[in-house]
Design a protein around this motif. Structure first.
Motif, PDB file in Angstrom:
ATOM      1  N   LEU A 128       0.828  -1.207   0.000  1.00 60.07           N
ATOM      2  CA  LEU A 128       0.000   0.000   0.000  1.00 60.07           C
ATOM      3  C   LEU A 128       0.861   1.255   0.000  1.00 60.07           C
ATOM      4  N   THR A 129       1.953   1.228   0.758  1.00 61.31           N
ATOM      5  CA  THR A 129       2.871   2.376   0.784  1.00 61.31           C
ATOM      6  C   THR A 129       3.469   2.613  -0.597  1.00 61.31           C
ATOM      7  N   ASP A 130       3.897   1.524  -1.258  1.00 56.65           N
ATOM      8  CA  ASP A 130       4.453   1.641  -2.609  1.00 56.65           C
ATOM      9  C   ASP A 130       3.427   2.199  -3.590  1.00 56.65           C
ATOM     10  N   LEU A 131       2.131   1.951  -3.314  1.00 55.12           N
ATOM     11  CA  LEU A 131       1.068   2.415  -4.209  1.00 55.12           C
ATOM     12  C   LEU A 131       0.599   3.831  -3.881  1.00 55.12           C
ATOM     13  N   GLY A 132       1.254   4.465  -2.907  1.00 52.19           N
ATOM     14  CA  GLY A 132       0.963   5.871  -2.638  1.00 52.19           C
ATOM     15  C   GLY A 132       0.079   6.157  -1.455  1.00 52.19           C
ATOM     16  N   TYR A 133      -0.162   5.185  -0.599  1.00 53.20           N
ATOM     17  CA  TYR A 133      -1.032   5.381   0.562  1.00 53.20           C
ATOM     18  C   TYR A 133      -0.220   5.558   1.840  1.00 53.20           C
ATOM     19  N   ALA A 134      -0.699   6.434   2.705  1.00 53.13           N
ATOM     20  CA  ALA A 134      -0.260   6.421   4.089  1.00 53.13           C
ATOM     21  C   ALA A 134      -1.058   5.313   4.774  1.00 53.13           C
ATOM     22  N   VAL A 135      -0.409   4.518   5.607  1.00 47.95           N
ATOM     23  CA  VAL A 135      -1.050   3.331   6.166  1.00 47.95           C
ATOM     24  C   VAL A 135      -1.096   3.398   7.683  1.00 47.95           C
ATOM     25  N   VAL A 136      -2.282   3.151   8.225  1.00 48.50           N
ATOM     26  CA  VAL A 136      -2.457   2.972   9.668  1.00 48.50           C
ATOM     27  C   VAL A 136      -2.875   1.526   9.881  1.00 48.50           C
TER      28      VAL A 136
END
Length: 223
Positions: A128-136
């Motif tokens: 998800l991070t690689d796809l541009g999302y900040a992740v919680v």
């Protein structure tokens, strides 16, 4: 080394790859077992005889590197496992998205990722991070609900289905009641069909980053 072309059994992007193949003459696996073989903690060895993490970790690492793990097996005829990794050369152009997927913008918002299995959660968070999302990250549906009810803002929910306590499907329903219209992607294993809401977008485990990207791109076009 082998040149992979469109339609190859690995479903990889066309290009040059290295393939390491290992075969045995054991009892083999049926199709149902093959479908679950790379799921974390899935094992046919019995309690105390295996962690069920070996193939899962190799599959995850191969996917992160742009490769794939391919299992070919039939009951009574043994098993052949292929590890495919892209050939790396200096000055190689940036990898393009696989055909049929959408290139996502640099920033997509904040994703709430829920999974009780740490290995899977870490791997999915990296994707998800690689796809541009900040992740919680949350380790349970109950923890995720607490984050939502205390005012945390999320643009997307990605949740495992089968978890101790509240299931991912029930979590999705609760969050959609509190936050109508929130995009939800439900992740479930091959055999985890009981209680799954057919109206929810669903991604089967195991999955590669390009498959996650494709599912998210389709989900976001619907919201």
């Amino acid at each position: 080394m082998e040149d992979v072309r469109a339609g190859h059994r690995t479903k990889l992007r066309p290009g040059p790859y290295l393939c390491l193949s290992v075969a045995d003459t054991g009892t083999g696996m049926d199709e149902a077992t093959i479908a679950r073989a790379v799921e974390p903690f899935f094992s046919t060895k019995g309690v105390g005889k295996g962690t069920g993490l070996g193939l899962s970790m190799v599959h995850g690492l191969a996917s992160q590197l742009g490769g794939a793990l391919v299992i070919q097996s039939r009951p009574g005829l043994g098993t052949n496992i292929e590890l495919w990794l892209p050939q790396s050369t200096a000055g190689q152009e940036a990898v393009r998205p696989a055909a049929g997927t959408s290139e996502l913008p640099a920033t997509r918002g904040t994703a709430l990722l829920v999974d009780d299995e740490e290995v899977v959660r870490i791997s999915t968070a990296d994707m998800l991070t690689d796809l541009g999302y900040a992740v919680v990250e949350a380790t349970s549906a109950e923890e995720a609900l607490h984050l939502v009810y205390t005012g945390e803002h999320f643009d997307l929910l990605v949740t495992d289905h089968l978890m101790p306590g509240m299931s991912g499907t029930d979590l999705a329903r609760a969050i959609r009641t509190a936050k109508p219209g929130m995009p939800v992607l439900l992740v479930s294993g091959y055999a985890e069909r009981e209680g799954v809401d057919p109206d929810l977008a669903r991604l089967n485990k195991p999955f590669r980053k390009d498959e996650l990207a494709s599912s998210l791109a389709q989900l976001m076009t619907e919201h």
